[in-house]
Design an enzyme around this catalytic site. Structure first.
Site, short mmCIF file in Angstrom:
data_model
loop_
_atom_site.label_atom_id
_atom_site.label_comp_id
_atom_site.label_asym_id
_atom_site.label_seq_id
_atom_site.Cartn_x
_atom_site.Cartn_y
_atom_site.Cartn_z
N ASP A 1 39.31 82.51 77.39
CA ASP A 1 39.79 81.15 77.15
C ASP A 1 39.35 80.78 75.72
O ASP A 1 38.59 81.51 75.08
CB ASP A 1 39.16 80.22 78.19
CG ASP A 1 39.49 78.77 77.95
OD1 ASP A 1 40.66 78.46 77.65
OD2 ASP A 1 38.56 77.93 78.04
N ASP B 1 38.93 76.83 74.21
CA ASP B 1 38.06 75.64 74.19
C ASP B 1 36.97 75.74 75.26
O ASP B 1 37.25 75.96 76.43
CB ASP B 1 38.89 74.38 74.42
CG ASP B 1 39.86 74.12 73.29
OD1 ASP B 1 39.45 73.55 72.28
OD2 ASP B 1 41.04 74.52 73.42
N ASP C 1 35.69 78.68 80.99
CA ASP C 1 34.73 77.63 81.33
C ASP C 1 35.26 76.54 82.25
O ASP C 1 34.49 75.74 82.77
CB ASP C 1 34.24 76.95 80.04
CG ASP C 1 35.31 76.03 79.46
OD1 ASP C 1 35.03 74.82 79.27
OD2 ASP C 1 36.43 76.50 79.20
#
Length: 264
Positions: free
Chosen positions: A29, A31, A212
């Site tokens: 991922d 961000d 996250d």
């Protein structure tokens, strides 16, 4: 919900042992994983150490970034031509040697997204701190900078717009709501598509996914039985990850150690 999983850095030798004779393939991922979460999404710049680690790794294994951001935006942030990029949660994919894929069914939802964008612009204009981010195949409504007493109003507006079009569904994350195509396509499907397209069989390759947020759970779930899922920090739902990294600093450390191991 506070997740407590074995730390991927402390258990990196165990991860190597899991791979056995299989070659690693890395999915990430953006961000909150490669860059810290910031109040202004345009300021989520890739740190130099992270860029260097990705560049080095992409010379020896396949590396893909699967992000909720628009593909063109994520490409411009990272700007490494040896990586694969999947934007809008995998609806729009590109990579080396002219790879291009846009999920065909997703194209049919573009008029719905256009209408929803116009409605949200009008309805959210008086909610100070709200940010509307249009991607090709999604609309993100950021409320990190919205006053607490206005958050429920913002959520109600998003819900109202969603209810007006059955071609769209809601996605959620850390201080963000999304309007996405109401289709069975997500980061996990994009990961599997890339594995198949690149002829990376489960028998010969071990995928590692690092993410996250709640939207990363689709990818973590997709590889749970034959790969390694690593959660960065925590979120408020159950996770399919096996290991954990504390923050983006530990992510770059993990990438550096992985690169060192693979170049031995």
């Amino acid at each position: 919900m506070e997740q407590k999983l074995p730390n991927a850095l402390q258990n990196i030798n165990e991860i190597y042992e899991l791979s056995g004779d299989k070659k690693a393939v890395l999915f990430l991922d953006y961000d909150g994983t490669l860059t810290p979460i910031v109040s202004d999404p345009e300021e989520a710049k890739l740190p130099g150490k992270t860029r260097s680690a990705l560049e080095q790794l992409s010379k020896i294994i396949n590396v893909a970034v699967i992000s909720g951001r628009d593909r063109k935006d994520i490409l411009s942030f990272i700007d490494i031509n040896t990586l694969f990029y999947a934007g809008s949660h995998g609806f729009d994919i590109s990579g080396p040697d002219g790879m291009e894929m846009q999920y065909e069914e997703g194209k049919k939802t573009l008029p719905s997204l256009d209408k929803a964008e116009e409605k949200l612009k009008e309805k959210l204009k008086n909610i100070k701190g709200s940010q509307l981010e249009r991607k090709k195949y999604a609309i993100a409504v950021h409320y990190r900078n919205v006053q607490e007493e206005k958050v429920d109003e913002l959520k109600s507006i998003v819900e109202e717009v969603l209810q007006s079009d059955e071609k769209l569904k809601k996605g959620s994350g850390k201080k963000i709501l999304e309007l996405k195509p109401n289709l069975n396509w997500h980061k996990g499907k994009a990961l599997q598509w890339l594995m198949k397209e690149l002829e990376l069989s489960k028998e010969e390759y071990m995928p590692i996914f690092i993410g996250d947020d709640i939207t990363d759970e689709d990818a973590l779930k997709a590889i749970k039985d034959y790969g390694v899922g690593i959660l960065v920090g925590s979120h408020d739902q159950e996770t399919h990850a096996t290991y954990q990294l504390k923050d983006t600093t530990e992510v770059v450390e993990f990438l550096q150690k992985l690169q060192q191991r693979l170049t031995k």
